[in-house]
Design an enzyme around this catalytic site. Structure first.
Site, mmCIF file in Angstrom:
data_model
loop_
_atom_site.group_PDB
_atom_site.id
_atom_site.type_symbol
_atom_site.label_atom_id
_atom_site.label_comp_id
_atom_site.label_asym_id
_atom_site.label_seq_id
_atom_site.Cartn_x
_atom_site.Cartn_y
_atom_site.Cartn_z
ATOM 1 N N LYS A 3 -4.514 -6.740 3.276
ATOM 2 C CA LYS A 3 -4.537 -5.594 2.348
ATOM 3 C C LYS A 3 -5.972 -5.278 1.918
ATOM 4 O O LYS A 3 -6.350 -4.109 1.770
ATOM 5 C CB LYS A 3 -3.657 -5.886 1.121
ATOM 6 C CG LYS A 3 -3.714 -4.803 0.031
ATOM 7 C CD LYS A 3 -3.216 -3.456 0.542
ATOM 8 C CE LYS A 3 -2.974 -2.385 -0.494
ATOM 9 N NZ LYS A 3 -4.016 -2.025 -1.382
ATOM 10 N N HIS A 33 -7.510 -3.453 4.690
ATOM 11 C CA HIS A 33 -6.923 -2.103 4.646
ATOM 12 C C HIS A 33 -7.724 -1.250 3.654
ATOM 13 O O HIS A 33 -8.096 -0.111 3.931
ATOM 14 C CB HIS A 33 -5.450 -2.188 4.231
ATOM 15 C CG HIS A 33 -4.857 -0.875 3.797
ATOM 16 N ND1 HIS A 33 -5.104 -0.309 2.565
ATOM 17 C CD2 HIS A 33 -4.053 0.010 4.448
ATOM 18 C CE1 HIS A 33 -4.480 0.856 2.476
ATOM 19 N NE2 HIS A 33 -3.836 1.073 3.600
ATOM 20 N N ASN A 34 -7.999 -1.823 2.504
ATOM 21 C CA ASN A 34 -8.722 -1.055 1.485
ATOM 22 C C ASN A 34 -10.171 -0.805 1.862
ATOM 23 O O ASN A 34 -10.728 0.238 1.534
ATOM 24 C CB ASN A 34 -8.630 -1.758 0.126
ATOM 25 C CG ASN A 34 -7.278 -1.514 -0.534
ATOM 26 O OD1 ASN A 34 -6.287 -1.257 0.157
ATOM 27 N ND2 ASN A 34 -7.219 -1.596 -1.846
ATOM 28 N N GLU A 85 -9.953 1.986 4.011
ATOM 29 C CA GLU A 85 -9.619 3.128 3.126
ATOM 30 C C GLU A 85 -10.904 3.696 2.484
ATOM 31 O O GLU A 85 -11.126 4.904 2.472
ATOM 32 C CB GLU A 85 -8.650 2.631 2.054
ATOM 33 C CG GLU A 85 -8.292 3.602 0.943
ATOM 34 C CD GLU A 85 -7.411 2.940 -0.136
ATOM 35 O OE1 GLU A 85 -6.318 2.448 0.209
ATOM 36 O OE2 GLU A 85 -7.817 2.899 -1.311
ATOM 37 N N SER A 139 0.826 -1.213 0.000
ATOM 38 C CA SER A 139 0.000 0.000 0.000
ATOM 39 C C SER A 139 0.855 1.256 0.000
ATOM 40 O O SER A 139 1.923 1.296 0.603
ATOM 41 C CB SER A 139 -0.914 0.012 1.219
ATOM 42 O OG SER A 139 -1.624 1.234 1.249
HETATM 43 C C1 6PG Z 1 -3.129 1.443 -1.680
HETATM 44 C C2 6PG Z 1 -4.379 1.590 -2.488
HETATM 45 C C3 6PG Z 1 -4.173 0.992 -3.830
HETATM 46 C C4 6PG Z 1 -5.187 1.427 -4.844
HETATM 47 C C5 6PG Z 1 -6.581 1.023 -4.524
HETATM 48 C C6 6PG Z 1 -7.591 1.858 -5.262
HETATM 49 O O1 6PG Z 1 -3.239 0.906 -0.587
HETATM 50 O O2 6PG Z 1 -2.081 1.867 -2.140
HETATM 51 O O3 6PG Z 1 -5.436 0.948 -1.842
HETATM 52 O O4 6PG Z 1 -4.046 -0.372 -3.670
HETATM 53 O O5 6PG Z 1 -5.125 2.798 -4.964
HETATM 54 O O6 6PG Z 1 -6.713 -0.286 -4.909
HETATM 55 O O7 6PG Z 1 -8.720 1.141 -5.223
HETATM 56 P P1 6PG Z 1 -10.043 1.575 -5.919
HETATM 57 O O8 6PG Z 1 -9.712 1.809 -7.375
HETATM 58 O O9 6PG Z 1 -10.940 0.440 -5.706
HETATM 59 O O10 6PG Z 1 -10.453 2.838 -5.264
#
Ligand code: 6PG
Length: 472
Positions: free
Chosen positions: A186, A189-190, A193, A132
């Protein structure tokens, strides 16, 4: 010939930045890409950065594999899904027992578990690694969540630790568990996010629609908040996004960007995982739903014509309440994310180290924020409970839920949507309520399907002789 310490296939933005990061940390990296043009670009980039001495560019896959020191560690950074399987198939005949594949894309954890299991008997270690931090992170220090083959992890450990972000000197990189553990972490995490971003967007909506603030005024507030308990990467970049001006028109860029959010799937996967395991994760689900509804732009335009413009109007929300509401919502969403991790850890026997996860999220990753340090400290003490039950967060939530309540109520009356903040509040209210309303659900279930209910002191799976309904 001098061998490379590690190999890397896939020189799109993330892959080439990771390779440059590895070279910069003093390790020799062999690189390969399906299209030769990308290899040429990489060679030029490495030269421009004075890193050519630590890179070996190979145009032929077999020569690339041969250029890596044994036992080999080979990073693959290709699009998640079928391209990963195709790459593994191409690599397999070229690898030796004890080598390992380190897959660093945003893969579905169950795919990683499947690949890990199928390569294990063939003597090839498979590591599914969540990375990430976007492009910047890949180049200068991402957060790295490692899962899969523990033995082979040690072959790549030094390199991955060196390229990871550092928090107070500690690398934000750790081995978290077997199979798909790294990619699962991860994914969550997302999910967090998504929730974090959505709640920030909702707060921006309150500022714009409720308080009538312009983008520069909103930016100023986010900048201020970033010096307090909300200190985080996402709040920081929000101020920059709100401040940016469109070059041709000079207008605030934010006013020109179409309000339809994209999503590649990781947020949805975390909501699905939560549902699969029966873990309530309403903030994450709300954030995914909010993105999906944002994509229905044409439908929303028609609906607004039918129902009329939202009332909006001036709201009397204090900015301090808004700040505390965002903090409360964020705590709830992180609490939900960690609860999903805890349950997944039990179900998959991963033994996920929650304190370590909080620690490696303190720098490098997209959800890095000041309060992750507090979360790490709580889990370090062995408090493996919902974060809402941890003393530090109890103190914050006791005050902050009142602000969250005021903001959600204002949103409801002011007719602006707060999908994620209201989901967080409802979760909090349900979680802290000793007497809920599921007694009625149980009564209904028993009524129509004899599903049984429990009465304290009398036992479980009891039934009542319900009267027939009039229309049956
Ligand atoms: C990270 C982000 C990265 C990516 C996302 C965007 O941790 O660096 O999460 O992995 O920017 O996958 O995801 P979306 O396109 O679903 O918003």
């Amino acid at each position: 010939m001098s061998f490379a310490d590690i190999g890397l296939i896939g020189l799109a933005v993330m892959g080439s930045n990771l390779a440059l990061n590895i070279a910069e940390k003093g390790y020799k990296v062999a690189v390969h890409n399906r299209s030769a043009g990308r290899i040429d670009d990489f060679v030029r980039e490495a030269e421009a950065e004075g890193l050519s001495g630590n890179t070996i560019a190979e145009y032929d896959l077999a020569e690339f594999v041969a250029a890596v020191k044994k036992p080999r560690s080979i990073i693959i950074m290709v699009k998640a899904g079928a391209p990963v399987d195709a790459m593994i198939e191409q690599l397999l005949p070229l690898l030796d027992t004890g080598d390992s594949i380190i897959e660093c894309g945003n893969s579905l954890h169950s795919d990683t578990t499947r690949r890990f299991a199928s390569l294990k008997p063939r003597g090839i270690g498979y590591l599914g690694v969540g990375v990430s931090g976007g492009e910047e992170g890949a180049r200068h220090g991402p957060s790295i969540m490692v899962g899969g083959a523990k033995e082979q992890w040690h072959n790549a450990e030094k390199v991955l630790m060196a390229i990871a972000a550092k928090f107070d000197g500690e690398p934000c990189c750790a081995y978290l568990g077997e199979g798909g553990a790294g990619h699962f972490v991860k994914t969550i995490h997302n999910g967090i996010e998504y929730a974090d971003m959505q709640m920030i967007a909702e707060v921006y909506g309150v500022m714009r629609d409720g308080l009538g603030m312009n983008p520069a005024e909103c930016a100023e507030i986010f900048r201020k908040w970033n010096k307090g308990p909300l200190d985080s990467y996402l709040v920081e970049i929000t101020a920059h996004v709100l401040d940016a001006r469109d070059v041709p028109t000079g207008r605030p860029l934010i006013e020109l960007i179409v309000d339809k959010a994209g999503q590649k799937g990781t947020g949805r996967w975390s909501a699905i995982a939560a549902q699969d395991m029966g873990v309530p994760a309403t903030a994450i689900e709300g954030a995914v739903a909010a993105r999906s509804i944002s994509a229905l732009k044409q439908e929303r335009i028609k609906a607004e014509m039918i129902y009329g413009k939202p009332a909006y109007g001036q709201s009397d929300i204090a900015l301090d309440d808004l700040e505390m509401a965002l903090l409360a919502g964020k705590i709830v969403s992180y609490a939900q994310g960690f609860a999903v991790l805890q349950k997944a850890s039990e179900e998959n026997s991963w033994g996920l180290p929650l304190a370590t996860i909080a620690k490696i999220w303190r720098a490098g990753c997209i959800i890095r924020s000041k309060f992750l340090d507090q979360m790490a400290a709580a889990y370090e003490k062995g408090d493996n409970v919902n974060l809402l039950m941890v003393p530090d967060f109890i103190d914050i939530m006791k005050k902050a839920h009142k602000s969250l309540r005021k903001v959600v109520a204002a949103g409801a009356l002011g007719e602006y949507p707060l999908m994620c903040l209201s989901a967080s509040l409802s979760y909090f209210d349900s979680y802290r309520q000793s007497l809920g309303t599921a007694n009625l659900i149980q009564g209904q279930r028993d009524f129509f399907g004899a599903h049984g209910f429990e009465i304290d002191g009398r036992g479980e799976d009891l039934h009542f002789d319900w009267p027939p309904t009039l229309d049956t």
